[in-house]
Design an enzyme around this catalytic site. Structure first.
Site, PDB file in Angstrom:
ATOM      1  N   SER A  26       0.855  -1.182   0.000  1.00 29.24           N
ATOM      2  CA  SER A  26       0.000   0.000   0.000  1.00 29.24           C
ATOM      3  C   SER A  26       0.892   1.233   0.000  1.00 29.24           C
ATOM      4  O   SER A  26       1.681   1.407  -0.920  1.00 29.24           O
ATOM      5  CB  SER A  26      -0.959  -0.031   1.201  1.00 29.24           C
ATOM      6  OG  SER A  26      -1.853   1.050   1.147  1.00 29.24           O
ATOM      7  N   HIS A  86      -2.521  -0.964  -3.389  1.00 27.94           N
ATOM      8  CA  HIS A  86      -3.636  -0.075  -3.070  1.00 27.94           C
ATOM      9  C   HIS A  86      -3.408   1.281  -3.736  1.00 27.94           C
ATOM     10  O   HIS A  86      -2.518   2.029  -3.353  1.00 27.94           O
ATOM     11  CB  HIS A  86      -3.747   0.110  -1.552  1.00 27.94           C
ATOM     12  CG  HIS A  86      -4.077  -1.149  -0.813  1.00 27.94           C
ATOM     13  ND1 HIS A  86      -3.961  -1.252   0.545  1.00 27.94           N
ATOM     14  CD2 HIS A  86      -4.512  -2.356  -1.254  1.00 27.94           C
ATOM     15  CE1 HIS A  86      -4.316  -2.473   0.926  1.00 27.94           C
ATOM     16  NE2 HIS A  86      -4.653  -3.157  -0.148  1.00 27.94           N
ATOM     17  N   ASP A  99      -4.274  -4.960   5.925  1.00 26.31           N
ATOM     18  CA  ASP A  99      -4.621  -5.851   4.820  1.00 26.31           C
ATOM     19  C   ASP A  99      -3.439  -6.760   4.482  1.00 26.31           C
ATOM     20  O   ASP A  99      -2.303  -6.304   4.367  1.00 26.31           O
ATOM     21  CB  ASP A  99      -5.015  -5.036   3.590  1.00 26.31           C
ATOM     22  CG  ASP A  99      -5.490  -5.905   2.432  1.00 26.31           C
ATOM     23  OD1 ASP A  99      -6.069  -6.980   2.700  1.00 26.31           O
ATOM     24  OD2 ASP A  99      -5.282  -5.520   1.270  1.00 26.31           O
TER      25      ASP A  99
END
Length: 356
Positions: free
Chosen positions: A175, A202, A295
């Site tokens: 991310s 992400h 995540d």
């Protein structure tokens, strides 16, 4: 929120219209104070020492010094969190934006559109969310990134091949700070890498095609967006689209899912790792890189339990130690390695030298 705690924002944007839109978006949010709004990188570099912003909104296509060079200078002289504001449809702008991320910027978001547009509120919310979150990232660590990573202990020799199966798939997820980290890992892989590679990053869906093209220009392996129902081929890299989950069915068939946002993000690293745990656990290596949030931690644990070789990025090199930390807490990672060591380790996993 008291004025002492409000985030000080500097806007760098040459377009008067866009600069006014950004000022409006920032000014109406009680979390922020508009510290400065300038039309060029030269003005930003001259003002930053006086203004001392907490976060910078950076245009990329600027007259004179562009946003990429401005990012490099700011990260060297006045390290400050930078959010790149980019035109999602312009290829050259996207390439510069990705390189700005490699130079130290933290994220990239779409430029705001006029207030009459149906997309205005969505884009405005994304901009303010990114500015607020990134304002707390300790970017000064970027200045010592290389030395910190190289100072970490090198990976130990691999176990005998008999302890894990032939590598058929590699799954990478990241991310915040992810694009340069992913590029670093991919650059270390050989051209004859025998596994298919899947990437979850992400990032806004508008940027994913440009992101994949940017990785393609850096990686020794061809890179493209993943396609639903297509079987992944060895030695190729498949990037999850920004608005759909990527799962891998038996036989390496890619499945794109447009379902609800999974616990935290779409695409979700957890969904990618968990699908590989079910379909090819002992033939898969999973790597969780820098990123905010959690995540990927649970999915990496499932992959390890299924016999996969799991790696989390070490805190010494992670721009944001959120996602890797979640994996470490869950004991999901078989190894915890600095970024510089991850690509060579993955290449080692796939090489004949791993045989014993």
């Amino acid at each position: 929120m008291s004025s002492e705690r409000r985030v000080r924002v500097m806007i760098v944007e040459d377009s008067l219209v866009v600069r006014q839109l950004l000022a409006h978006i920032v000014g109406r949010d009680p979390r922020f104070v508009l510290a400065s709004a300038v039309a060029s990188a030269e003005e930003a570099l001259a003002e930053i020492g006086r203004v001392k912003p907490d976060v910078i909104s950076m245009d990329i296509r600027l007259p004179g010094i562009d946003g990429l060079e401005a990012t490099r200078r700011i990260m060297s002289e006045h390290p400050t969190p930078i959010v790149v504001i980019a035109d999602s449809v312009e290829d050259a702008s996207l390439r510069i934006s990705m390189n700005a991320l490699r130079a130290g910027a933290l994220s990239v978001v779409e430029k705001p559109v006029g207030v009459a547009s149906s997309a205005y509120e969505r884009i405005a919310e994304t901009i303010t969310t990114q500015l607020f979150i990134m304002s707390s990232v300790p970017v000064i660590r970027r200045r010592t990134f290389a030395s910190a990573a190289s100072a970490a202990a090198p990976p130990q020799p691999l176990a005998r091949r008999s302890e894990f199966a032939k590598l058929s798939y590699l799954a990478l997820a990241a991310s915040t700070g992810g694009p340069p980290a992913l590029a670093k890992v991919l650059e270390a892989l050989p051209q004859d890498f025998p596994a298919a590679v899947f990437v979850v990053q992400h990032m806004g869906s508008a940027f994913m095609e440009g992101f994949a093209a940017w990785l393609h220009g850096l990686s020794p392996l061809p890179v493209a967006l993943a396609e639903d129902g297509v079987a992944a081929l060895p030695g190729r890299v498949y990037v999850a689209p920004g608005d759909r989950h990527l799962a891998i069915d038996p036989g390496g068939v890619m499945k794109l899912v447009s379902g609800p946002t999974a616990p935290t993000q779409r695409p979700s690293a957890n969904i990618l790792f968990e699908s590989l745990a079910r379909s090819a656990g002992s033939h898969t290596a999973g790597v969780l890189l820098t990123g905010m949030g959690e995540d990927g931690g649970q999915g990496l644990l499932e992959l390890r339990r299924a016999g996969g070789y799991t790696i989390a990025e070490h805190q010494s090199s992670a721009v944001v130690y959120g996602m890797p930390a979640a994996a470490v807490r869950l004991k999901a990672a078989r190894e915890i390695l600095p970024l510089d060591a991850i690509g060579p380790r993955v290449a080692q996993l796939a090489s004949k030298r791993a045989e014993g």
